[in-house]
Design a protein around this motif. Sequence first.
Motif, mmCIF file in Angstrom:
data_model
loop_
_atom_site.group_PDB
_atom_site.id
_atom_site.type_symbol
_atom_site.label_atom_id
_atom_site.label_comp_id
_atom_site.label_asym_id
_atom_site.label_seq_id
_atom_site.Cartn_x
_atom_site.Cartn_y
_atom_site.Cartn_z
ATOM 1 N N ASN A 151 0.830 -1.193 0.000
ATOM 2 C CA ASN A 151 0.000 0.000 0.000
ATOM 3 C C ASN A 151 0.872 1.253 0.000
ATOM 4 O OD1 ASN A 151 -2.373 1.460 0.053
ATOM 5 N ND2 ASN A 151 -2.564 1.379 2.277
ATOM 6 N N SER A 152 1.927 1.239 0.794
ATOM 7 C CA SER A 152 2.848 2.365 0.857
ATOM 8 C C SER A 152 3.549 2.573 -0.490
ATOM 9 C CB SER A 152 3.868 2.141 1.963
ATOM 10 O OG SER A 152 4.770 3.215 2.015
ATOM 11 N N ARG A 153 3.962 1.491 -1.124
ATOM 12 C CA ARG A 153 4.607 1.593 -2.439
ATOM 13 C C ARG A 153 3.644 2.147 -3.476
ATOM 14 N NH1 ARG A 153 7.772 -4.157 -2.791
ATOM 15 N NH2 ARG A 153 9.378 -3.654 -1.249
ATOM 16 N N PHE A 154 2.391 1.686 -3.412
ATOM 17 C CA PHE A 154 1.384 2.180 -4.355
ATOM 18 C C PHE A 154 1.161 3.677 -4.174
ATOM 19 C CE2 PHE A 154 -3.046 3.223 -5.331
ATOM 20 C CZ PHE A 154 -3.056 2.913 -6.685
ATOM 21 N N LYS A 155 1.088 4.133 -2.923
ATOM 22 C CA LYS A 155 0.904 5.559 -2.652
ATOM 23 C C LYS A 155 2.100 6.368 -3.149
ATOM 24 C CE LYS A 155 -2.101 5.150 1.365
ATOM 25 N NZ LYS A 155 -2.210 5.342 2.810
ATOM 26 N N THR A 156 3.291 5.843 -2.909
ATOM 27 C CA THR A 156 4.497 6.539 -3.354
ATOM 28 C C THR A 156 4.540 6.631 -4.873
ATOM 29 O OG1 THR A 156 5.700 5.812 -1.393
ATOM 30 C CG2 THR A 156 7.018 6.526 -3.283
ATOM 31 N N LEU A 157 4.276 5.515 -5.534
ATOM 32 C CA LEU A 157 4.271 5.504 -7.000
ATOM 33 C C LEU A 157 3.184 6.429 -7.544
ATOM 34 C CD1 LEU A 157 5.328 4.378 -9.675
ATOM 35 C CD2 LEU A 157 3.705 2.484 -9.412
ATOM 36 N N SER A 158 2.010 6.379 -6.952
ATOM 37 C CA SER A 158 0.911 7.238 -7.382
ATOM 38 C C SER A 158 1.276 8.715 -7.228
ATOM 39 C CB SER A 158 -0.357 6.941 -6.579
ATOM 40 O OG SER A 158 -0.776 5.621 -6.782
ATOM 41 N N ALA A 159 1.897 9.044 -6.111
ATOM 42 C CA ALA A 159 2.303 10.431 -5.874
ATOM 43 C C ALA A 159 3.302 10.888 -6.931
ATOM 44 C CB ALA A 159 2.891 10.591 -4.471
ATOM 45 N N TRP A 160 4.278 10.043 -7.251
ATOM 46 C CA TRP A 160 5.266 10.407 -8.262
ATOM 47 C C TRP A 160 4.638 10.558 -9.645
ATOM 48 C CZ3 TRP A 160 9.398 12.931 -7.695
ATOM 49 C CH2 TRP A 160 10.178 12.797 -6.545
ATOM 50 N N VAL A 161 3.694 9.699 -9.968
ATOM 51 C CA VAL A 161 3.004 9.807 -11.260
ATOM 52 C C VAL A 161 2.244 11.136 -11.325
ATOM 53 C CG1 VAL A 161 1.113 8.858 -12.652
ATOM 54 C CG2 VAL A 161 2.855 7.331 -11.710
ATOM 55 N N LEU A 162 1.551 11.487 -10.252
ATOM 56 C CA LEU A 162 0.812 12.751 -10.225
ATOM 57 C C LEU A 162 1.757 13.946 -10.290
ATOM 58 C CD1 LEU A 162 -1.950 11.912 -7.613
ATOM 59 C CD2 LEU A 162 -2.251 12.264 -10.067
ATOM 60 N N GLN A 163 2.854 13.882 -9.553
ATOM 61 C CA GLN A 163 3.828 14.974 -9.588
ATOM 62 C C GLN A 163 4.368 15.152 -11.002
ATOM 63 O OE1 GLN A 163 5.797 13.334 -5.812
ATOM 64 N NE2 GLN A 163 6.723 15.352 -6.024
ATOM 65 N N PHE A 164 4.704 14.040 -11.653
ATOM 66 C CA PHE A 164 5.243 14.111 -13.010
ATOM 67 C C PHE A 164 4.204 14.677 -13.977
ATOM 68 C CE2 PHE A 164 5.944 12.200 -17.201
ATOM 69 C CZ PHE A 164 7.199 12.721 -17.484
ATOM 70 N N LEU A 165 2.961 14.227 -13.860
ATOM 71 C CA LEU A 165 1.903 14.707 -14.748
ATOM 72 C C LEU A 165 1.655 16.200 -14.557
ATOM 73 C CD1 LEU A 165 -0.131 13.940 -16.904
ATOM 74 C CD2 LEU A 165 -1.699 13.237 -15.098
ATOM 75 N N LEU A 166 1.594 16.634 -13.303
ATOM 76 C CA LEU A 166 1.425 18.069 -13.026
ATOM 77 C C LEU A 166 2.603 18.868 -13.589
ATOM 78 C CD1 LEU A 166 0.093 17.881 -9.363
ATOM 79 C CD2 LEU A 166 -1.130 18.886 -11.312
ATOM 80 N N ALA A 167 3.809 18.388 -13.351
ATOM 81 C CA ALA A 167 4.993 19.093 -13.845
ATOM 82 C C ALA A 167 5.013 19.137 -15.369
ATOM 83 C CB ALA A 167 6.264 18.425 -13.316
ATOM 84 N N LEU A 168 4.610 18.060 -16.006
ATOM 85 C CA LEU A 168 4.580 18.001 -17.463
ATOM 86 C C LEU A 168 3.592 19.020 -18.031
ATOM 87 C CD1 LEU A 168 5.727 16.367 -19.872
ATOM 88 C CD2 LEU A 168 3.732 14.892 -19.651
ATOM 89 N N CYS A 169 2.399 19.072 -17.478
ATOM 90 C CA CYS A 169 1.377 20.025 -17.935
ATOM 91 C C CYS A 169 1.837 21.464 -17.726
ATOM 92 C CB CYS A 169 0.061 19.786 -17.201
ATOM 93 S SG CYS A 169 -0.788 18.267 -17.641
ATOM 94 N N MET A 199 -6.509 19.993 -13.272
ATOM 95 C CA MET A 199 -5.274 20.242 -12.530
ATOM 96 C C MET A 199 -5.547 20.347 -11.028
ATOM 97 S SD MET A 199 -2.651 20.324 -14.620
ATOM 98 C CE MET A 199 -1.376 21.393 -13.988
ATOM 99 N N ILE A 200 -6.655 20.954 -10.655
ATOM 100 C CA ILE A 200 -7.025 21.059 -9.242
ATOM 101 C C ILE A 200 -7.277 19.675 -8.662
ATOM 102 C CG2 ILE A 200 -8.881 21.783 -7.682
ATOM 103 C CD1 ILE A 200 -8.983 24.423 -9.273
ATOM 104 N N VAL A 201 -8.009 18.846 -9.392
ATOM 105 C CA VAL A 201 -8.304 17.485 -8.913
ATOM 106 C C VAL A 201 -7.014 16.696 -8.734
ATOM 107 C CG1 VAL A 201 -9.387 15.288 -9.551
ATOM 108 C CG2 VAL A 201 -10.656 17.419 -9.810
ATOM 109 N N LEU A 202 -6.106 16.749 -9.716
ATOM 110 C CA LEU A 202 -4.828 16.035 -9.585
ATOM 111 C C LEU A 202 -4.047 16.522 -8.366
ATOM 112 C CD1 LEU A 202 -3.394 15.807 -13.228
ATOM 113 C CD2 LEU A 202 -4.643 14.071 -11.940
ATOM 114 N N THR A 203 -4.021 17.824 -8.174
ATOM 115 C CA THR A 203 -3.270 18.401 -7.051
ATOM 116 C C THR A 203 -3.884 18.006 -5.717
ATOM 117 O OG1 THR A 203 -2.654 20.253 -8.478
ATOM 118 C CG2 THR A 203 -2.304 20.527 -6.114
#
Length: 130
Positions: A7-25, A116-120
């Motif tokens: 569960n912790s790994r999934f949260k960490t991976l999910s957070a990184w995916v969201l951070q990358f997507l936000l940064a990309l946009c 973007m608000i929802v992702l953040t």
Amino acid sequence: MTTHKQNSRFKTLSAWVLQFLLALCLTYGGIMKLITPIDQLALMWPWVAQVPNLVVWGTALLDLLGAIGIILPSLLNIKPYFSRWAAYGILGLMLSAIVFHLVRGETEVLGFNIFMIVLTLILLRLWKAD
């Protein structure tokens, strides 16, 4: 124990995916506003032809600072809480954009800002769970 670790790994991976997507946009928007001539940029975003260039460049700078802030502190593990501050800054930027577009009657373009608000908000929730 294994479930908690997964569960912790999934949260960490999910957070990184969201951070990358936000940064990309944000990086895309910031670079487009800086390198594309206003007349060409206005074909994609009509508002840029109707505001001073300084406003366009200012929003580009805020976009790029948000992109850097959402990734670098966490990536380098140097004051990673700065990434949270950047997330709150992104929320402020997107809420300001929504107000800007509502005042101008441009409701058809609000979807991206809401996205973007929802992702953040999801990212902030994942971080809070840690």
